[in-house]
Design a protein around this motif. Structure first.
Motif, PDB file in Angstrom:
ATOM      1  N   VAL A   1       0.836  -1.198   0.000  1.00 24.40           N
ATOM      2  CA  VAL A   1       0.000   0.000   0.000  1.00 24.40           C
ATOM      3  C   VAL A   1       0.869   1.246   0.000  1.00 24.40           C
ATOM      4  O   VAL A   1       0.581   2.240  -0.690  1.00 24.40           O
ATOM      5  CB  VAL A   1      -0.945  -0.007   1.216  1.00 24.40           C
ATOM      6  CG1 VAL A   1      -1.711   1.315   1.307  1.00 24.40           C
ATOM      7  CG2 VAL A   1      -1.916  -1.171   1.128  1.00 24.40           C
ATOM      8  N   VAL A   2       1.951   1.218   0.778  1.00 24.38           N
ATOM      9  CA  VAL A   2       2.877   2.359   0.837  1.00 24.38           C
ATOM     10  C   VAL A   2       3.471   2.625  -0.544  1.00 24.38           C
ATOM     11  O   VAL A   2       3.557   3.779  -0.996  1.00 24.38           O
ATOM     12  CB  VAL A   2       3.986   2.094   1.875  1.00 24.38           C
ATOM     13  CG1 VAL A   2       5.105   3.133   1.730  1.00 24.38           C
ATOM     14  CG2 VAL A   2       3.406   2.142   3.286  1.00 24.38           C
ATOM     15  N   ALA A   3       3.870   1.542  -1.222  1.00 26.03           N
ATOM     16  CA  ALA A   3       4.453   1.704  -2.565  1.00 26.03           C
ATOM     17  C   ALA A   3       3.432   2.339  -3.513  1.00 26.03           C
ATOM     18  O   ALA A   3       3.782   3.223  -4.316  1.00 26.03           O
ATOM     19  CB  ALA A   3       4.909   0.349  -3.101  1.00 26.03           C
ATOM     20  N   ALA A   4       2.172   1.888  -3.416  1.00 21.72           N
ATOM     21  CA  ALA A   4       1.144   2.466  -4.273  1.00 21.72           C
ATOM     22  C   ALA A   4       0.914   3.932  -3.942  1.00 21.72           C
ATOM     23  O   ALA A   4       0.745   4.782  -4.841  1.00 21.72           O
ATOM     24  CB  ALA A   4      -0.158   1.679  -4.114  1.00 21.72           C
ATOM     25  N   GLY A   5       0.914   4.274  -2.658  1.00 23.04           N
ATOM     26  CA  GLY A   5       0.726   5.666  -2.256  1.00 23.04           C
ATOM     27  C   GLY A   5       1.857   6.557  -2.717  1.00 23.04           C
ATOM     28  O   GLY A   5       1.641   7.692  -3.171  1.00 23.04           O
ATOM     29  N   ILE A   6       3.079   6.051  -2.592  1.00 21.77           N
ATOM     30  CA  ILE A   6       4.245   6.832  -3.032  1.00 21.77           C
ATOM     31  C   ILE A   6       4.195   7.016  -4.554  1.00 21.77           C
ATOM     32  O   ILE A   6       4.496   8.106  -5.073  1.00 21.77           O
ATOM     33  CB  ILE A   6       5.540   6.125  -2.604  1.00 21.77           C
ATOM     34  CG1 ILE A   6       5.668   6.155  -1.087  1.00 21.77           C
ATOM     35  CG2 ILE A   6       6.755   6.792  -3.252  1.00 21.77           C
ATOM     36  CD1 ILE A   6       6.839   5.341  -0.552  1.00 21.77           C
ATOM     37  N   ALA A   7       3.796   5.955  -5.271  1.00 23.28           N
ATOM     38  CA  ALA A   7       3.685   6.071  -6.728  1.00 23.28           C
ATOM     39  C   ALA A   7       2.667   7.140  -7.106  1.00 23.28           C
ATOM     40  O   ALA A   7       2.898   7.950  -8.030  1.00 23.28           O
ATOM     41  CB  ALA A   7       3.291   4.724  -7.327  1.00 23.28           C
ATOM     42  N   GLY A   8       1.540   7.173  -6.388  1.00 30.30           N
ATOM     43  CA  GLY A   8       0.532   8.194  -6.659  1.00 30.30           C
ATOM     44  C   GLY A   8       1.061   9.585  -6.394  1.00 30.30           C
ATOM     45  O   GLY A   8       0.803  10.537  -7.168  1.00 30.30           O
ATOM     46  N   ALA A   9       1.814   9.738  -5.298  1.00 33.54           N
ATOM     47  CA  ALA A   9       2.388  11.051  -4.968  1.00 33.54           C
ATOM     48  C   ALA A   9       3.388  11.481  -6.026  1.00 33.54           C
ATOM     49  O   ALA A   9       3.442  12.657  -6.407  1.00 33.54           O
ATOM     50  CB  ALA A   9       3.039  11.003  -3.586  1.00 33.54           C
ATOM     51  N   LEU A  10       4.190  10.539  -6.542  1.00 39.48           N
ATOM     52  CA  LEU A  10       5.170  10.869  -7.572  1.00 39.48           C
ATOM     53  C   LEU A  10       4.480  11.270  -8.887  1.00 39.48           C
ATOM     54  O   LEU A  10       5.056  12.021  -9.691  1.00 39.48           O
ATOM     55  CB  LEU A  10       6.088   9.673  -7.821  1.00 39.48           C
ATOM     56  CG  LEU A  10       7.053   9.312  -6.675  1.00 39.48           C
ATOM     57  CD1 LEU A  10       7.816   8.031  -6.996  1.00 39.48           C
ATOM     58  CD2 LEU A  10       8.027  10.463  -6.419  1.00 39.48           C
ATOM     59  N   LEU A  11       3.250  10.764  -9.092  1.00 37.91           N
ATOM     60  CA  LEU A  11       2.506  11.109 -10.303  1.00 37.91           C
ATOM     61  C   LEU A  11       1.731  12.415 -10.155  1.00 37.91           C
ATOM     62  O   LEU A  11       1.013  12.830 -11.066  1.00 37.91           O
ATOM     63  CB  LEU A  11       1.542   9.979 -10.667  1.00 37.91           C
ATOM     64  CG  LEU A  11       2.189   8.657 -11.127  1.00 37.91           C
ATOM     65  CD1 LEU A  11       1.128   7.577 -11.331  1.00 37.91           C
ATOM     66  CD2 LEU A  11       2.984   8.874 -12.411  1.00 37.91           C
ATOM     67  N   GLY A  12       1.857  13.056  -8.990  1.00 34.01           N
ATOM     68  CA  GLY A  12       1.224  14.349  -8.801  1.00 34.01           C
ATOM     69  C   GLY A  12       0.033  14.361  -7.872  1.00 34.01           C
ATOM     70  O   GLY A  12      -0.538  15.424  -7.603  1.00 34.01           O
ATOM     71  N   PHE A  13      -0.359  13.221  -7.370  1.00 30.65           N
ATOM     72  CA  PHE A  13      -1.475  13.151  -6.425  1.00 30.65           C
ATOM     73  C   PHE A  13      -0.908  13.224  -5.000  1.00 30.65           C
ATOM     74  O   PHE A  13      -0.636  12.187  -4.379  1.00 30.65           O
ATOM     75  CB  PHE A  13      -2.274  11.861  -6.630  1.00 30.65           C
ATOM     76  CG  PHE A  13      -2.820  11.711  -8.026  1.00 30.65           C
ATOM     77  CD1 PHE A  13      -3.970  12.377  -8.420  1.00 30.65           C
ATOM     78  CD2 PHE A  13      -2.161  10.907  -8.954  1.00 30.65           C
ATOM     79  CE1 PHE A  13      -4.475  12.234  -9.706  1.00 30.65           C
ATOM     80  CE2 PHE A  13      -2.659  10.756 -10.237  1.00 30.65           C
ATOM     81  CZ  PHE A  13      -3.813  11.433 -10.627  1.00 30.65           C
ATOM     82  N   ASN A  14      -0.747  14.433  -4.491  1.00 30.36           N
ATOM     83  CA  ASN A  14      -0.057  14.621  -3.216  1.00 30.36           C
ATOM     84  C   ASN A  14      -0.748  13.915  -2.041  1.00 30.36           C
ATOM     85  O   ASN A  14      -0.092  13.528  -1.072  1.00 30.36           O
ATOM     86  CB  ASN A  14       0.059  16.115  -2.907  1.00 30.36           C
ATOM     87  CG  ASN A  14       0.995  16.828  -3.870  1.00 30.36           C
ATOM     88  OD1 ASN A  14       1.836  16.185  -4.505  1.00 30.36           O
ATOM     89  ND2 ASN A  14       0.840  18.134  -4.012  1.00 30.36           N
ATOM     90  N   PHE A  15      -2.062  13.771  -2.139  1.00 29.64           N
ATOM     91  CA  PHE A  15      -2.794  13.150  -1.026  1.00 29.64           C
ATOM     92  C   PHE A  15      -2.583  11.634  -0.957  1.00 29.64           C
ATOM     93  O   PHE A  15      -2.900  10.996   0.049  1.00 29.64           O
ATOM     94  CB  PHE A  15      -4.294  13.425  -1.182  1.00 29.64           C
ATOM     95  CG  PHE A  15      -4.875  12.831  -2.431  1.00 29.64           C
ATOM     96  CD1 PHE A  15      -5.355  11.534  -2.454  1.00 29.64           C
ATOM     97  CD2 PHE A  15      -4.938  13.588  -3.596  1.00 29.64           C
ATOM     98  CE1 PHE A  15      -5.891  10.990  -3.610  1.00 29.64           C
ATOM     99  CE2 PHE A  15      -5.473  13.042  -4.755  1.00 29.64           C
ATOM    100  CZ  PHE A  15      -5.951  11.745  -4.769  1.00 29.64           C
ATOM    101  N   ALA A  16      -2.047  11.025  -2.033  1.00 23.10           N
ATOM    102  CA  ALA A  16      -1.945   9.566  -2.106  1.00 23.10           C
ATOM    103  C   ALA A  16      -1.075   8.996  -0.993  1.00 23.10           C
ATOM    104  O   ALA A  16      -1.368   7.937  -0.436  1.00 23.10           O
ATOM    105  CB  ALA A  16      -1.404   9.146  -3.472  1.00 23.10           C
ATOM    106  N   ASP A  17      -0.005   9.710  -0.654  1.00 23.10           N
ATOM    107  CA  ASP A  17       0.901   9.204   0.392  1.00 23.10           C
ATOM    108  C   ASP A  17       0.189   9.144   1.740  1.00 23.10           C
ATOM    109  O   ASP A  17       0.304   8.159   2.479  1.00 23.10           O
ATOM    110  CB  ASP A  17       2.134  10.110   0.481  1.00 23.10           C
ATOM    111  CG  ASP A  17       3.191   9.552   1.417  1.00 23.10           C
ATOM    112  OD1 ASP A  17       3.678   8.434   1.148  1.00 23.10           O
ATOM    113  OD2 ASP A  17       3.497  10.206   2.433  1.00 23.10           O
TER     114      ASP A  17
END
Length: 398
Positions: A184-200
């Motif tokens: 889940v952490v990896a998915a959240g970090i990936a989302g943050a790297l794609l510009g979705f700051n809330f994903a982390d």
């Protein structure tokens, strides 16, 4: 009862396995736990450093989760050592409940850790606009952590299931929860790297919820064991079948089971022929006990109560007079006073007593025996205690 487990010298303690087997189980439990400690120590340091410099709250949350594993492993090491101690006068069934207590502590620790992560992540979501961007290094750290924890889980679970230790199984699934949280952490970090700051932050919340759920699950399992919850219906049915098919068992009731760490304790009432000897009834009980131990390796000990009849709805025999009173009354019914009755068997069945009287050789001739039988036959219908009296006389050897 078939067995006394609280003798003063502890000479008849329940089976806990051979010393070599117990030593091996203890050593393997210690080894996999130390492996877990070492792996988690390395991962915690790596996650904290990378999470701090890469500005990843979910990775730092996962680091706190990993740190809790080290604390949990300390409980496991202690409980595994205590649980391996032999039975003694104060703990005649051994020290297996230390494992149960440790499982409860592990569950509470997990639930507390998860709640803390949830609160922190929710606070960050409220200020998501001011949060710094997550660095790419956090993704590599999350992927490495995921691989390490999944490998640790598979190694620990294989050993724990072979050792049949709920505590070690719980600790193994703790590692699997860590692996899932790292995913889940990896998915959240990936989302943050794609510009979705809330994903982390969202990933951190999901991780926290997963940890709380795992903690409550393990804690509830430990509580069920501590309050002596019985085995599943399927497991009880298997034990019941083993007992019911034992030669000499006519019926059974009050089959009770409870867990103690990786083992099981069983109590059962078995009904036998009411006219067999005490020694034969004891043999039937010991046969029942051994068959259950042999057929169900998880069973630590079996306490067998022998019944001459089904006393599930009550036992009227406890209200009947004791042996001394009945023997005196029997002499009155016989209308004779032999020097010594050679042997008298009393069968307490229902609300009355059956007697088997063995008269000494030469006590009386055939006419006198016939007269005694006639007196007994006339007295029995109105007698308060005896329902049947069998007269026997040994004729050889003299």
């Amino acid at each position: 009862m078939s067995r006394e487990t609280h003798s003063p010298k502890m000479a008849d303690l329940p089976r806990t396995g051979t010393p070599a087997r117990q030593d091996t189980r203890f050593a393997e439990g210690q080894r996999i736990t130390w492996v877990s400690v070492c792996v988690n120590a390395v991962l915690t340091a790596m996650q904290l450093v990378v999470g701090f410099f890469a500005h990843s709250q979910s990775l730092i949350a996962d680091a706190m989760h990993t740190l809790s594993d080290i604390v949990a492993d300390a409980f496991v090491l202690f409980a595994n050592r205590k649980g391996a101690e032999a039975a003694d006068a104060d703990h005649p069934y051994g020290h297996g409940r230390f494992e149960t207590a440790a499982s409860l502590v592990l569950g509470l620790l997990l639930a507390g850790t998860g709640a803390g992560i949830l609160i922190t992540a929710a606070g960050r979501l409220q200020n998501i606009g001011s949060a710094p961007l997550v660095g790419v290094a956090a993704m590599w750290a999350a992927m490495f952590t995921l691989a390490a924890k999944e490998g640790l889980f598979r190694y620990m679970l294989t050993t724990a299931e072979r050792l049949r230790s709920p505590m070690l199984v719980a600790n193994a699934w703790h590692a699997r929860a860590d692996a899932l949280s790292s995913l889940v952490v990896a998915a959240g970090i990936a989302g943050a790297l794609l510009g979705f700051n809330f994903a982390d932050a969202v990933a951190a919340i999901i991780v926290g919820a997963m940890i709380v759920r795992a903690g409550l699950k393990f804690g509830w399992a430990a509580i069920r064991e501590l309050i002596d919850t019985g085995l599943s219906a399927e497991e009880v049915a298997a034990i019941r079948k083993t007992i019911a098919t034992t030669p000499g068992v006519l019926g059974m009731h009050e089959l009770r089971t409870r867990r103690m760490a990786h083992q099981v304790l069983v109590d059962a009432h078995v009904q036998v022929n009411p006219r067999i000897s005490v020694s034969e009834g004891h043999r039937v009980a010991e046969t029942v006990r051994q068959r259950v131990l042999d057929s169900h390796p998880e069973v630590l000990d079996v306490l067998v109560h022998v019944d001459p009849e089904n006393d599930l709805l009550g036992n009227a025999a406890v209200a009947l007079p004791d042996r001394a009173f009945l023997l005196a009354h029997l002499r009155e019914l016989l209308g004779a006073d032999p020097p010594e009755l050679e042997r008298t068997l009393l069968h307490y069945l229902g609300a009355r007593v059956e007697a088997e009287v063995f008269l000494p050789p030469g006590f009386a001739d055939d006419a006198e025996i016939a007269a005694i039988r006639q007196r007994v036959a006339a007295a029995l219908p109105g007698d308060s205690w005896f329902i049947v009296i069998h007269l026997n006389q040994r004729i050889a050897p003299i």
